[in-house]
Design a protein around this motif. Structure first.
Motif, mmCIF file in Angstrom:
data_model
loop_
_atom_site.group_PDB
_atom_site.id
_atom_site.type_symbol
_atom_site.label_atom_id
_atom_site.label_comp_id
_atom_site.label_asym_id
_atom_site.label_seq_id
_atom_site.Cartn_x
_atom_site.Cartn_y
_atom_site.Cartn_z
ATOM 1 N N ALA A 224 20.483 -1.051 -12.730
ATOM 2 C CA ALA A 224 20.228 -1.123 -11.905
ATOM 3 C C ALA A 224 19.279 -0.886 -11.121
ATOM 4 O O ALA A 224 18.796 -1.509 -10.088
ATOM 5 N N SER A 225 18.296 -0.077 -11.641
ATOM 6 C CA SER A 225 16.870 0.519 -11.091
ATOM 7 C C SER A 225 16.627 1.200 -12.886
ATOM 8 O O SER A 225 17.014 1.746 -13.873
ATOM 9 N N GLY A 226 15.222 1.366 -12.503
ATOM 10 C CA GLY A 226 14.550 2.303 -13.341
ATOM 11 C C GLY A 226 14.540 2.835 -13.604
ATOM 12 O O GLY A 226 14.966 4.093 -14.233
ATOM 13 N N SER A 227 15.090 3.895 -11.632
ATOM 14 C CA SER A 227 15.723 5.080 -11.588
ATOM 15 C C SER A 227 16.893 5.404 -12.026
ATOM 16 O O SER A 227 16.862 7.132 -13.071
ATOM 17 N N ASP A 228 17.365 4.374 -12.340
ATOM 18 C CA ASP A 228 18.863 4.342 -13.080
ATOM 19 C C ASP A 228 18.757 4.991 -14.500
ATOM 20 O O ASP A 228 19.334 5.535 -14.921
ATOM 21 N N PHE B 84 2.399 13.830 -11.989
ATOM 22 C CA PHE B 84 1.274 13.036 -12.022
ATOM 23 C C PHE B 84 2.026 11.372 -11.876
ATOM 24 O O PHE B 84 1.623 10.588 -12.660
ATOM 25 N N THR B 85 3.084 11.159 -10.820
ATOM 26 C CA THR B 85 4.133 10.307 -11.545
ATOM 27 C C THR B 85 4.652 10.042 -10.093
ATOM 28 O O THR B 85 4.721 10.384 -8.746
ATOM 29 N N PHE B 86 5.672 8.435 -9.891
ATOM 30 C CA PHE B 86 6.602 8.047 -9.402
ATOM 31 C C PHE B 86 7.333 9.238 -9.185
ATOM 32 O O PHE B 86 8.122 9.801 -10.531
ATOM 33 N N TYR C 122 12.865 -3.206 -13.053
ATOM 34 C CA TYR C 122 12.156 -4.493 -12.485
ATOM 35 C C TYR C 122 11.865 -4.735 -11.263
ATOM 36 O O TYR C 122 11.854 -5.522 -10.611
ATOM 37 N N PHE C 123 11.335 -3.269 -10.780
ATOM 38 C CA PHE C 123 10.706 -3.602 -9.276
ATOM 39 C C PHE C 123 10.041 -4.841 -8.824
ATOM 40 O O PHE C 123 9.293 -4.834 -10.404
ATOM 41 N N PRO C 124 9.990 -5.372 -7.890
ATOM 42 C CA PRO C 124 9.164 -6.027 -7.552
ATOM 43 C C PRO C 124 7.437 -6.033 -8.096
ATOM 44 O O PRO C 124 7.036 -7.015 -8.427
ATOM 45 N N SER C 125 7.091 -5.106 -8.094
ATOM 46 C CA SER C 125 5.604 -4.908 -7.968
ATOM 47 C C SER C 125 4.966 -4.061 -9.100
ATOM 48 O O SER C 125 4.510 -4.147 -9.839
ATOM 49 N N LYS C 126 6.300 -4.350 -10.729
ATOM 50 C CA LYS C 126 6.019 -3.933 -11.793
ATOM 51 C C LYS C 126 5.235 -5.126 -12.670
ATOM 52 O O LYS C 126 6.001 -6.411 -12.263
ATOM 53 N N ASN C 127 5.168 -4.573 -13.437
ATOM 54 C CA ASN C 127 4.446 -6.624 -14.500
ATOM 55 C C ASN C 127 5.528 -7.222 -14.607
ATOM 56 O O ASN C 127 5.085 -8.343 -14.410
ATOM 57 N N TYR D 263 -2.024 5.862 -5.825
ATOM 58 C CA TYR D 263 -1.052 6.228 -6.459
ATOM 59 C C TYR D 263 -1.685 7.452 -7.088
ATOM 60 O O TYR D 263 -2.405 7.659 -8.600
ATOM 61 N N TYR D 264 -1.022 8.547 -7.070
ATOM 62 C CA TYR D 264 -0.213 9.075 -6.103
ATOM 63 C C TYR D 264 -1.335 9.790 -4.892
ATOM 64 O O TYR D 264 -1.361 10.379 -5.551
ATOM 65 N N PRO D 265 -0.425 10.073 -4.265
ATOM 66 C CA PRO D 265 -1.558 10.803 -2.596
ATOM 67 C C PRO D 265 -1.006 12.610 -2.893
ATOM 68 O O PRO D 265 -1.603 13.118 -2.627
HETATM 69 C C1 LIG Z 1 8.586 1.809 -10.753
HETATM 70 C C2 LIG Z 1 9.369 3.416 -11.211
HETATM 71 C C3 LIG Z 1 10.199 3.913 -11.100
HETATM 72 C C4 LIG Z 1 11.562 4.022 -10.438
HETATM 73 O O1 LIG Z 1 12.502 1.967 -10.734
HETATM 74 P P1 LIG Z 1 12.497 1.422 -10.004
HETATM 75 O O2 LIG Z 1 13.455 0.692 -10.626
HETATM 76 O O3 LIG Z 1 12.033 1.843 -8.558
HETATM 77 O O4 LIG Z 1 14.208 2.693 -9.417
HETATM 78 C C5 LIG Z 1 10.482 5.257 -12.672
HETATM 79 N N1 LIG Z 1 9.114 5.162 -13.223
HETATM 80 C C6 LIG Z 1 7.623 5.271 -12.895
HETATM 81 C C7 LIG Z 1 6.652 5.594 -13.507
HETATM 82 C C8 LIG Z 1 8.102 4.413 -11.962
HETATM 83 O O5 LIG Z 1 6.774 3.265 -11.630
#
Ligand SMILES: *Cc1c(COP(=O)(O)O)cnc(C)c1O
Length: 394
Positions: A79-83, A105-107, A203-208, A334-336
């Motif tokens: 469902a997401s990158g976090s998942d 130093f990451t999301f 696949y969050f919309p701002s990824k490549n 990215y990232y403050p």
């Molecule tokens: C975007 C991102 C995630 C999480 O992805 P989501 O799809 O937004 O949950 C995890 N790690 C990094 C480094 C990211 O940039």
């Protein structure tokens, strides 16, 4: 977004008209959509006709396409990158008492996924040239509780995986790649994602490769891990209403899979355009004599960067960002703040000064627009404005 009609003063050095000085977006997804609209609508219509929204056939099709793309034996949507990160850690039964080595130093999702399982993120500082985890500092962070390494391929540049794998292998520590920002990036001839034991994509919309909503994917070469991940993403269930594991509800929507299949065909062209834009920025930084004040991203030999972000380092970053904004030029930070200084991770007991490279980077980084549809004129405006800022700051 409402169009800003405020007249913007052209800079002294530029001969551009007011129109040319109009603000432009940091990322222009509408411009990208305009180039693929018909293909997207056809794919969406197929899904709407079939009404098979959960694990429809488009999901498996897209997974196979991602297997080819990453050269992984198995690709599994979620469902997401976090998942994806959460599921990868769950596949190793990582939980309370366990430690996972990663970068501050990451999301937030990288370390957040570790902490959500009540395991402990153990941070290791970054290499200031690549913004990725400093592999020379990993060995000192290993303890008997270390259960995984979670390097991030930040901004679209692979982490230096070989030294990490060399440390990890004799200790049977799996390397899980956070490849959320790096689809298509290469490390010594191999695409990221299946170099370590598991790769995590977003696949969050701002990824490549961005969907039209949330989405994620896992890659692995291990049949055993793939099998467990398949069960974990559907409530821990292999056959309906039998629950062999404590799982989650985390699947890639059929609609997203259909959209992503369309977009995947363009991914390499888009990455080429991002690289062309990055090279253009470098040439402009040279042309405007900014080499000593603007540090452009470095690409070590053997790495292919995909520039999810083009992140420069500058002193007086906040003043520069405000200066650009006044001129209608977008930029982002990215990232403050590195994660070890965030309240959500206060219980880990880290303090300011613990990771000096990450803390310095957080004060100096500035992401410039880099998307494929960006024009040469827009890039010139960005660098021209940075040059005027430095002239007036002198
Ligand atoms: C975007 C991102 C995630 C999480 O992805 P989501 O799809 O937004 O949950 C995890 N790690 C990094 C480094 C990211 O940039």
């Amino acid at each position: 977004m409402a169009t800003q009609t405020k007249e913007l003063k052209p800079s002294a050095a530029s001969s551009s008209s007011a129109g040319k000085d109009a603000p432009f977006p940091f990322l222009d997804l509408k411009a990208q959509y305009a180039t693929i609209k018909d293909e997207i609508l056809a794919a969406v219509q197929d899904v709407l006709r079939d009404q098979h929204f959960i694990m429809g056939p488009q999901v498996a099709t897209f997974e196979h396409e991602m297997e080819r793309e990453t050269k992984a034996c198995f690709a599994l949507g979620c469902a997401s990158g976090s998942d994806a990160i959460l599921l990868a850690l769950m596949a190793y039964d990582i939980g309370p008492g366990d430690e996972v080595i990663t970068t501050p130093f990451t999301f937030v999702a990288t370390a957040g996924s570790i902490a959500r399982l009540r395991a402990k993120p153990v941070f290791v500082d970054i290499d200031p040239d690549t913004f990725n985890i400093d592999t020379n500092k990993i060995a000192a962070a290993i303890t008997p509780k270390t259960r995984a390494f979670l390097p991030v391929h930040l901004f679209g540049l692979a982490s230096d995986l070989d030294p990490m794998l060399k440390i990890a292998a004799p200790k049977s520590i799996p390397v899980i790649e956070d490849a959320a920002q790096a689809i298509g990036a290469e490390y010594h001839g191999k695409p990221v994602g299946a170099i370590g034991e598991i790769g995590c994509f977003s696949y969050f919309p701002s990824k490549n490769l961005g969907g039209y909503g949330d989405g994620g994917l896992l890659t692995t070469n291990s049949e055993k891990l793939a099998d467990k991940l398949k069960v974990l993403r559907i409530h821990g269930s292999r056959t309906k209403y039998d629950y062999e594991l404590l799982g989650m509800n985390s699947r890639l929507d059929t609609l997203q899979a259909a959209i992503l299949s369309v977009k995947l065909k363009h991914l390499h062209d888009w990455a080429d355009a991002r690289r062309r834009n990055a090279d253009r920025y470098r040439a402009l930084i040279d042309e405007f004599g900014l080499k000593n004040v603007v540090k452009a991203p470095q690409v070590p030999a053997g790495f292919v960067h995909v520039y999810n972000q083009f992140v420069i380092r500058v002193k007086q970053r906040d003043a520069l960002k405000a200066f650009l904004k006044e001129r209608g030029i977008p930029s982002e930070i990215y990232y403050p703040s590195p994660l070890h200084l965030q309240p959500a991770f206060a219980n880990l007991g880290y303090r300011a000064g613990d990771f000096p490279e990450s803390e310095a980077a957080a004060k100096e980084v500035l992401a410039l627009p880099i998307y494929p549809e960006l024009t040469e004129a827009q890039q010139r405006r960005v660098i021209e404005a940075i040059a005027s800022f430095h002239k007036q700051a002198q």
